[in-house]
Design a protein around this motif. Structure first.
Motif, short mmCIF file in Angstrom:
data_model
loop_
_atom_site.label_atom_id
_atom_site.label_comp_id
_atom_site.label_asym_id
_atom_site.label_seq_id
_atom_site.Cartn_x
_atom_site.Cartn_y
_atom_site.Cartn_z
N SER A 216 0.82 -1.21 0.00
CA SER A 216 0.00 0.00 0.00
C SER A 216 0.86 1.26 0.00
CB SER A 216 -0.93 0.02 1.22
OG SER A 216 -0.20 -0.10 2.42
N VAL A 219 0.06 3.50 -2.88
CA VAL A 219 -1.01 4.50 -2.75
C VAL A 219 -0.48 5.77 -2.11
CG1 VAL A 219 -3.25 4.99 -1.71
CG2 VAL A 219 -2.77 2.71 -2.63
N TRP A 220 0.30 5.61 -1.03
CA TRP A 220 0.85 6.79 -0.36
C TRP A 220 1.84 7.53 -1.25
CZ3 TRP A 220 -2.06 8.18 3.35
CH2 TRP A 220 -2.71 7.24 4.16
N LEU A 222 1.65 7.70 -4.57
CA LEU A 222 0.84 8.43 -5.54
C LEU A 222 0.25 9.69 -4.91
CD1 LEU A 222 -1.04 5.44 -7.21
CD2 LEU A 222 0.71 6.87 -8.28
N ILE A 223 -0.26 9.55 -3.69
CA ILE A 223 -0.82 10.72 -2.99
C ILE A 223 0.25 11.79 -2.78
CG2 ILE A 223 -1.80 11.50 -0.79
CD1 ILE A 223 -3.25 8.81 -0.62
N ALA A 224 1.46 11.36 -2.42
CA ALA A 224 2.55 12.31 -2.18
C ALA A 224 2.88 13.11 -3.44
CB ALA A 224 3.80 11.56 -1.69
N ILE A 226 0.97 13.68 -6.10
CA ILE A 226 -0.15 14.55 -6.49
C ILE A 226 -0.23 15.76 -5.58
CG2 ILE A 226 -2.66 14.68 -6.66
CD1 ILE A 226 -2.63 11.74 -7.53
N LEU A 227 -0.08 15.55 -4.26
CA LEU A 227 -0.13 16.67 -3.33
C LEU A 227 1.01 17.65 -3.56
CD1 LEU A 227 -1.20 14.99 0.05
CD2 LEU A 227 -2.59 16.35 -1.51
#
Length: 368
Positions: A216, A219-220, A222-224, A226-227
């Motif tokens: 997982s 996922v983190w 990808l979030i990093a 994008i943010l």
């Protein structure tokens, strides 16, 4: 005698002129895309194919193995997705630095120190804290250690104007050596003969996605990315960082604290590099062995440049690069090609990318 002007004809001519201008702009943008992005990628693969033929390896067979083992098999696809996690955190790290005009080339040292501190602390906290708290503490400590390791280059850059390329590279070498020393001495697992940290049990690592082997951490990561992309392009803080990188004198004239923003850039960039190390350990490996250094930081740099510091573009390139890494490992075993041949392909890509930029700049000068 006054000549009558037909408004409809004027509007038609204006519309036609605008359409022609828009078409020319689109054609120019497409040509630039071919020159600086598609062209270098194709040329790099062709150049690598020539090298493979010179050593007696069929390039079609080699590339075929890469595709088959990394994208066309479920296990290979899961390994590709898992490999992406630390690379994505490094992408976030480099986007912050490069968009702010800072050359943070010390990500490998920051990565390893973050990995070592996460590997050293997380197993000790199992049973003391809840599972989610163990992972959270591991990530926070890794980010903190990565940021701390960037303080010296940050201070020298912010207050003395020392070139950060030299200082971050020097700190990276020191970080790699320090990480290995800590594994062999302070954080060594006394129950093993091979120098390594204690191992975090599989059950206490980052959870898997959809009953697969994919961490997982993907996922983190990808979030990093994008943010970070949104922060650097859509927020006033990101605008300040980019202004400092583009024109420090103008930033100072506008009332911005260039030294403080420079320090913040280093801290954020190095912190994400530390998170990359933690994601690899807490999600996949579980421990750090002495002298382990995957050198992911330097590998990611050309991907970030090829994506033009764009988060979404970097995610796509990281996916293909991860597939290339996973597939090349299998191809190396099957065809007898050294696993480091992937670095030859990356080097070819850098050379072709530089040539593409030169050609594009030369065309722009001629148009002016």
């Amino acid at each position: 005698m006054q000549q009558d002007t037909n408004p409809s004809s004027v509007d038609t001519e204006a519309a036609a002129s605008g359409a022609a201008s828009a078409t020319a702009t689109e054609r120019s943008a497409f040509q630039r895309f071919l020159t600086v992005t598609v062209g270098p990628i194709v040329a790099a693969f062709l150049l690598s194919a020539i090298i493979l033929m010179l050593v007696g390896v069929n390039p079609l067979t080699y590339y075929g193995y890469i595709l088959d083992r990394s994208l066309f098999s479920s296990l290979g696809l899961e390994q590709t997705a898992t490999r992406m996690a630390p690379l994505l955190f490094l992408v976030a790290s480099l986007i912050i630095a490069f968009r702010a005009g800072i050359w943070n080339l010390g990500t490998d040292g920051q990565f390893l120190l973050g990995a070592v501190i996460a590997a050293a602390t997380a197993p000790l906290l199992v049973g003391v804290l809840p599972g989610w708290a163990v992972l959270l503490v591991g990530f926070l400590l890794a980010a903190l250690v990565g940021a701390i390791w960037s303080i010296i280059p940050a201070l020298l850059k912010a207050y003395q104007g020392v070139n950060e390329i030299i200082t971050t590279l020097m700190m990276s070498f020191l970080g790699v050596l320090l990480a290995s020393t800590l594994v062999k001495l302070a954080f060594r697992d006394p129950t093993t003969t091979v120098p390594q940290t204690r191992t975090l049990p599989v059950a206490d690592r980052l959870p898997r996605l959809f009953e697969t082997s994919i961490s997982s951490g993907l996922v983190w990561g990808l979030i990093a990315v994008i943010l970070v992309h949104l922060m650097m392009t859509r927020t006033s803080f990101g605008l300040r960082l980019r202004m400092v990188g583009a024109n420090p004198a103008a930033a100072t004239h506008a009332g911005l604290s260039v030294p403080l923003l420079t320090m913040a850039t280093f801290g954020l960039s190095a912190g994400f590099a530390g998170l990359a190390g933690a994601s690899e350990i807490l999600g996949v490996a579980g421990n750090v062995r002495a002298n382990w250094n995957p050198a992911y930081g330097l590998m990611v740099i050309p991907l970030v440049f090829l994506a033009r510091f764009h988060g979404v573009g970097a995610i796509v390139l990281v996916f293909f690069y991860s597939a290339l890494m996973i597939g090349s490992e299998s191809a190396a075993r099957r065809l007898g090609v050294p696993q480091n041949f992937t670095l030859v392909l990356v080097a070819s890509l850098l050379i072709c990318l530089g040539l593409g930029e030169y050609i594009d700049q030369h065309k722009r000068k001629k148009e002016r």
